[in-house]
Design a protein around this motif. Structure first.
Motif, PDB file in Angstrom:
ATOM      1  N   ASN A  46     -65.211   9.714  37.246  1.00  0.00           N
ATOM      2  CA  ASN A  46     -63.998   9.812  38.062  1.00  0.00           C
ATOM      3  C   ASN A  46     -64.008   8.790  39.202  1.00  0.00           C
ATOM      4  OD1 ASN A  46     -63.104  12.007  36.521  1.00  0.00           O
ATOM      5  ND2 ASN A  46     -64.198  13.467  37.789  1.00  0.00           N
ATOM      6  N   PRO A  47     -62.857   8.175  39.509  1.00  0.00           N
ATOM      7  CA  PRO A  47     -61.575   8.308  38.808  1.00  0.00           C
ATOM      8  C   PRO A  47     -61.573   7.494  37.514  1.00  0.00           C
ATOM      9  CG  PRO A  47     -61.364   6.735  40.595  1.00  0.00           C
ATOM     10  CD  PRO A  47     -62.763   7.284  40.684  1.00  0.00           C
ATOM     11  N   VAL A  48     -61.160   8.128  36.435  1.00  0.00           N
ATOM     12  CA  VAL A  48     -61.156   7.482  35.126  1.00  0.00           C
ATOM     13  C   VAL A  48     -60.073   6.403  35.075  1.00  0.00           C
ATOM     14  CG1 VAL A  48     -60.799   7.816  32.650  1.00  0.00           C
ATOM     15  CG2 VAL A  48     -62.040   9.539  33.980  1.00  0.00           C
ATOM     16  N   GLN A  49     -60.453   5.235  34.608  1.00  0.00           N
ATOM     17  CA  GLN A  49     -59.502   4.147  34.396  1.00  0.00           C
ATOM     18  C   GLN A  49     -59.252   4.015  32.898  1.00  0.00           C
ATOM     19  OE1 GLN A  49     -58.109   2.620  37.075  1.00  0.00           O
ATOM     20  NE2 GLN A  49     -59.363   4.024  38.309  1.00  0.00           N
ATOM     21  N   PHE A  50     -57.988   3.841  32.505  1.00  0.00           N
ATOM     22  CA  PHE A  50     -57.710   3.727  31.078  1.00  0.00           C
ATOM     23  C   PHE A  50     -58.168   2.369  30.568  1.00  0.00           C
ATOM     24  CE2 PHE A  50     -55.254   2.525  27.355  1.00  0.00           C
ATOM     25  CZ  PHE A  50     -55.504   3.611  26.548  1.00  0.00           C
TER      26      PHE A  50
ATOM     27  N   ALA B 100     -57.926  11.773  29.954  1.00  0.00           N
ATOM     28  CA  ALA B 100     -57.982  12.097  31.378  1.00  0.00           C
ATOM     29  C   ALA B 100     -56.634  12.609  31.866  1.00  0.00           C
ATOM     30  CB  ALA B 100     -58.405  10.874  32.187  1.00  0.00           C
TER      31      ALA B 100
ATOM     32  N   GLY C 182     -54.792  13.010  35.718  1.00  0.00           N
ATOM     33  CA  GLY C 182     -54.972  12.707  37.128  1.00  0.00           C
ATOM     34  C   GLY C 182     -56.248  11.932  37.383  1.00  0.00           C
ATOM     35  N   GLN C 183     -56.630  11.103  36.419  1.00  0.00           N
ATOM     36  CA  GLN C 183     -57.840  10.278  36.459  1.00  0.00           C
ATOM     37  C   GLN C 183     -59.126  11.110  36.488  1.00  0.00           C
ATOM     38  OE1 GLN C 183     -56.679   7.511  39.794  1.00  0.00           O
ATOM     39  NE2 GLN C 183     -57.004   5.955  38.211  1.00  0.00           N
ATOM     40  N   HIS C 184     -59.035  12.376  36.064  1.00  0.00           N
ATOM     41  CA  HIS C 184     -60.213  13.227  35.905  1.00  0.00           C
ATOM     42  C   HIS C 184     -60.519  13.351  34.412  1.00  0.00           C
ATOM     43  CE1 HIS C 184     -60.597  14.516  40.092  1.00  0.00           C
ATOM     44  NE2 HIS C 184     -59.278  14.530  40.127  1.00  0.00           N
ATOM     45  N   GLY C 185     -61.731  12.995  34.027  1.00  0.00           N
ATOM     46  CA  GLY C 185     -62.093  12.961  32.617  1.00  0.00           C
ATOM     47  C   GLY C 185     -62.077  14.324  31.961  1.00  0.00           C
TER      48      GLY C 185
ATOM     49  N   GLN D 233     -52.643   5.583  25.430  1.00  0.00           N
ATOM     50  CA  GLN D 233     -52.758   6.058  26.808  1.00  0.00           C
ATOM     51  C   GLN D 233     -51.834   7.257  27.033  1.00  0.00           C
ATOM     52  OE1 GLN D 233     -51.779   3.198  29.864  1.00  0.00           O
ATOM     53  NE2 GLN D 233     -52.860   4.355  31.441  1.00  0.00           N
TER      54      GLN D 233
ATOM     55  N   GLY E 124     -52.966  11.264  27.815  1.00  0.00           N
ATOM     56  CA  GLY E 124     -52.474  12.104  28.896  1.00  0.00           C
ATOM     57  C   GLY E 124     -51.934  13.432  28.394  1.00  0.00           C
TER      58      GLY E 124
END
Length: 253
Positions: A106-110, A136, A138-141, A163, A167
């Motif tokens: 975290n924060p996870v980037q695509f 992910a 909210g950028q939480h894996g 992507q 989500g």
């Protein structure tokens, strides 16, 4: 220059532009059908093994992949939730190390990570192309989608589709998961084959053997055999107790 000659010179370029336009329209239609089918599955049945499996099949068809895995993060490990082809079995737990840990930090980037030689596959095909996609919210894996195929090359539109799909999966998982499954729950699930897991997931719906058969594309007698095996492996007396256990394990009607 005569007008007819001018038209002939421009025709190849126009034809290419038309073909490209048709190709893009077809791709957009395919992506839209993917979202619609997945959304309808979630609307009707909620998050389930069936919904995840259908989504994996759609992704394999869309991206020309022969092997696929959807794994969900649980207590620092990735648990194989559903799979296609030659991969680790459903229920297998994979330590989040190396690239898998980096992807879900975290924060996870695509980003799509290619050819990282992860231990998800059981085939020995050196020509396979591996793609790892983080799940992910909210950028939480939440987990990982992994695809493998000889002709697996992703363009920008397909990356954007992945992507968006990631989500949607993360949102569905978050709504469904509730408390993390215990080690005992995971041990129970590891005893079941993928087909038996599908049967277990459908038991809370109260379907008959015939209805289970229709749902899964198998004979009612075969469905009955699977149900009996599920009861034996769960150590319960009847379908009602098995349905209750299925809900406890996170499978809902």
């Amino acid at each position: 220059m005569p007008s007819d000659l001018h038209e002939n010179i421009n025709q190849p370029s126009s034809a290419r532009a038309l073909r490209q336009s048709l190709k893009e329209t077809q791709a957009n239609d395919t992506h839209l059908r993917l979202y619609l089918n997945f959304g309808q599955q979630l609307f009707t049945y909620g998050w389930s093994v069936n919904a995840a499996n259908n989504l994996l099949h759609s992704l394999c068809n869309l991206l020309s992949a022969q092997h696929a895995v959807l794994a969900i993060e649980n207590s620092g490990k990735l648990v194989i939730y559903t799979q296609i082809g030659q991969t680790l079995p459903v229920g297998a737990r994979v330590p989040m190390m190396g690239i898998l840990a980096m992807m879900l930090k975290n924060p996870v980037q695509f980003a799509v990570h290619e050819n990282k030689n992860t231990q998800l596959w059981t085939h020995a095909d050196v020509q396979h192309h591996e793609c790892l996609i983080p799940i992910a919210l909210g950028q939480h894996g939440k987990g990982v989608i992994a695809l493998s195929g000889k002709k697996l090359v992703l363009n920008q539109a397909e990356l954007e589709a992945l992507q968006a799909t990631s989500g949607l999966i993360a949102l569905a998982i978050s709504q469904h998961q509730g408390p993390a499954r215990s080690e005992a729950d995971l041990s129970i699930l590891e005893k079941l084959t993928p087909r038996e897991r599908e049967i277990l997931a459908l038991l809370p719906s109260g379907l008959s053997n015939n209805e289970l058969g229709i749902k899964l594309g198998i004979a009612s007698g075969t469905a009955k055999i699977h149900v009996e095996r599920v009861l034996n492996k769960l150590g319960v007396k009847d379908r009602t107790q098995a349905a209750v256990k299925a809900v406890e394990l996170g499978y809902k009607s």
